[in-house]
Design a protein around this motif. Sequence first.
Motif, short mmCIF file in Angstrom:
data_model
loop_
_atom_site.label_atom_id
_atom_site.label_comp_id
_atom_site.label_asym_id
_atom_site.label_seq_id
_atom_site.Cartn_x
_atom_site.Cartn_y
_atom_site.Cartn_z
N LEU A 187 0.83 -1.21 0.00
CA LEU A 187 0.00 0.00 0.00
C LEU A 187 0.86 1.26 0.00
O LEU A 187 0.39 2.33 -0.39
CB LEU A 187 -0.92 0.02 1.23
CG LEU A 187 -1.93 -1.12 1.39
CD1 LEU A 187 -2.78 -0.89 2.63
CD2 LEU A 187 -2.80 -1.26 0.17
N ALA A 188 2.10 1.14 0.44
CA ALA A 188 2.99 2.30 0.52
C ALA A 188 3.46 2.75 -0.86
O ALA A 188 3.94 3.88 -1.01
CB ALA A 188 4.20 1.98 1.39
N ALA B 249 -1.46 -2.34 12.45
CA ALA B 249 -0.78 -3.41 13.19
C ALA B 249 0.35 -4.00 12.36
O ALA B 249 1.42 -4.34 12.89
CB ALA B 249 -1.78 -4.50 13.58
N SER B 250 0.14 -4.14 11.06
CA SER B 250 1.19 -4.69 10.20
C SER B 250 2.38 -3.73 10.14
O SER B 250 3.54 -4.16 10.16
CB SER B 250 0.66 -4.96 8.79
OG SER B 250 0.44 -3.76 8.07
N ALA B 251 2.11 -2.43 10.07
CA ALA B 251 3.18 -1.45 10.04
C ALA B 251 3.92 -1.40 11.38
O ALA B 251 5.15 -1.27 11.42
CB ALA B 251 2.62 -0.07 9.71
N ALA B 252 3.16 -1.56 12.47
CA ALA B 252 3.79 -1.57 13.80
C ALA B 252 4.69 -2.79 13.96
O ALA B 252 5.76 -2.71 14.59
CB ALA B 252 2.71 -1.57 14.88
N ALA C 197 7.13 6.14 11.82
CA ALA C 197 7.14 5.34 10.60
C ALA C 197 5.76 4.76 10.33
O ALA C 197 5.31 4.70 9.18
CB ALA C 197 8.17 4.24 10.69
N VAL C 198 5.09 4.32 11.39
CA VAL C 198 3.74 3.77 11.24
C VAL C 198 2.79 4.83 10.71
O VAL C 198 2.01 4.61 9.77
CB VAL C 198 3.23 3.21 12.58
CG1 VAL C 198 1.77 2.77 12.46
CG2 VAL C 198 4.09 2.04 13.04
N ARG C 199 2.86 6.02 11.30
CA ARG C 199 1.97 7.11 10.87
C ARG C 199 2.27 7.55 9.44
O ARG C 199 1.37 7.87 8.68
CB ARG C 199 2.08 8.29 11.84
CG ARG C 199 1.45 8.00 13.20
CD ARG C 199 1.59 9.15 14.17
NE ARG C 199 0.89 8.85 15.42
CZ ARG C 199 -0.40 9.08 15.63
NH1 ARG C 199 -1.13 9.66 14.68
NH2 ARG C 199 -0.98 8.77 16.77
N ALA C 200 3.55 7.56 9.07
CA ALA C 200 3.91 7.94 7.71
C ALA C 200 3.36 6.93 6.70
O ALA C 200 2.85 7.31 5.63
CB ALA C 200 5.43 8.03 7.59
N PHE C 201 3.44 5.65 7.04
CA PHE C 201 2.89 4.60 6.18
C PHE C 201 1.38 4.78 6.02
O PHE C 201 0.84 4.75 4.91
CB PHE C 201 3.19 3.23 6.76
CG PHE C 201 2.36 2.11 6.18
CD1 PHE C 201 2.61 1.63 4.91
CD2 PHE C 201 1.33 1.55 6.92
CE1 PHE C 201 1.83 0.60 4.37
CE2 PHE C 201 0.55 0.52 6.40
CZ PHE C 201 0.80 0.05 5.12
N MET C 202 0.68 4.98 7.13
CA MET C 202 -0.77 5.13 7.09
C MET C 202 -1.18 6.36 6.30
O MET C 202 -2.09 6.31 5.46
CB MET C 202 -1.33 5.19 8.51
CG MET C 202 -1.15 3.92 9.33
SD MET C 202 -2.06 2.48 8.68
CE MET C 202 -3.76 2.99 8.95
#
Length: 276
Positions: free
Chosen positions: A81-82, A108-111, A120-125
């Motif tokens: 998705l990124a 959860a997958s990004a975490a 990093a999680v927030r940037a991915f989302m």
Amino acid sequence: GIEVRQSHGGSGKQARSVIEGLEADVVSLAIGLDVDEIAKAGLLPSDWRTRQPGGVSPWTSTIVLLVRKGNPKRIKDWSDLARSDVVPLVASPKTSGAARLAYLAAWASAAAAHPGNDAAVRAFMAGWLKRVPTFDAGARGATTTFVRRNIGDVLLTWENEAWQAAAESKGATEVVVPSMSILAEPPVAVVESIAKQHGTLELATAYLAFLASPTAQELAAKHRYRPRDAAVLAKHAAQFPPLKLATVDEAFGGWAKAQADHFADGGSFDLLVGGN
């Protein structure tokens, strides 16, 4: 004679409809939090979870990915998705329980991929959410947008919804099961105050009890819901690929906290998509 009338839509939206006057004897929603909101309105007891015959959730589910025929973008997991060339599609987490689960599954997958790195999680989302072209109110609406309007490269949706869409599209779409996802336990509950008014409390309660029966569990498996009955699940194991499932309780501190942190006004969803 028994007449069954149904209303379909996003879980949160349906809960609000019941609160605002839709006279439902039984609700089948995506998450227990939406039933809690109906309980807060006084339409069923706050301890509804302990009053349901056969258990609160007669089956489980999860979130998977639906892609175009041949998977031209080679989408295999949440990390895809990124990619800037991938257009994701999901319903609105404000109104859809499936979308809330999809959002949390992606988080959860990004975490798991970036332990301890919230930035990093927030940037991915934020990256993939800002590429969602439209947020439909419910999972079925998002499926229609993806399959019939041909919008998006990958749809984040219920496991059963994805398989149904793949079958109905006659090969135009196919299901991708990610390496991990999230455990969904969609509840069914009797709206006791309304059922009593209608004189259907006994019938509604019997319906809930029936959902735990082998007959109903077989029907659940037929329609790609994961049965609670161990024997029925084992019989249909081939159609339910094993995958690691995060839980809302363990990964997000429970639904109340997840709702406040991510989906309430001003929560992470609003912030990441550029809301106020």
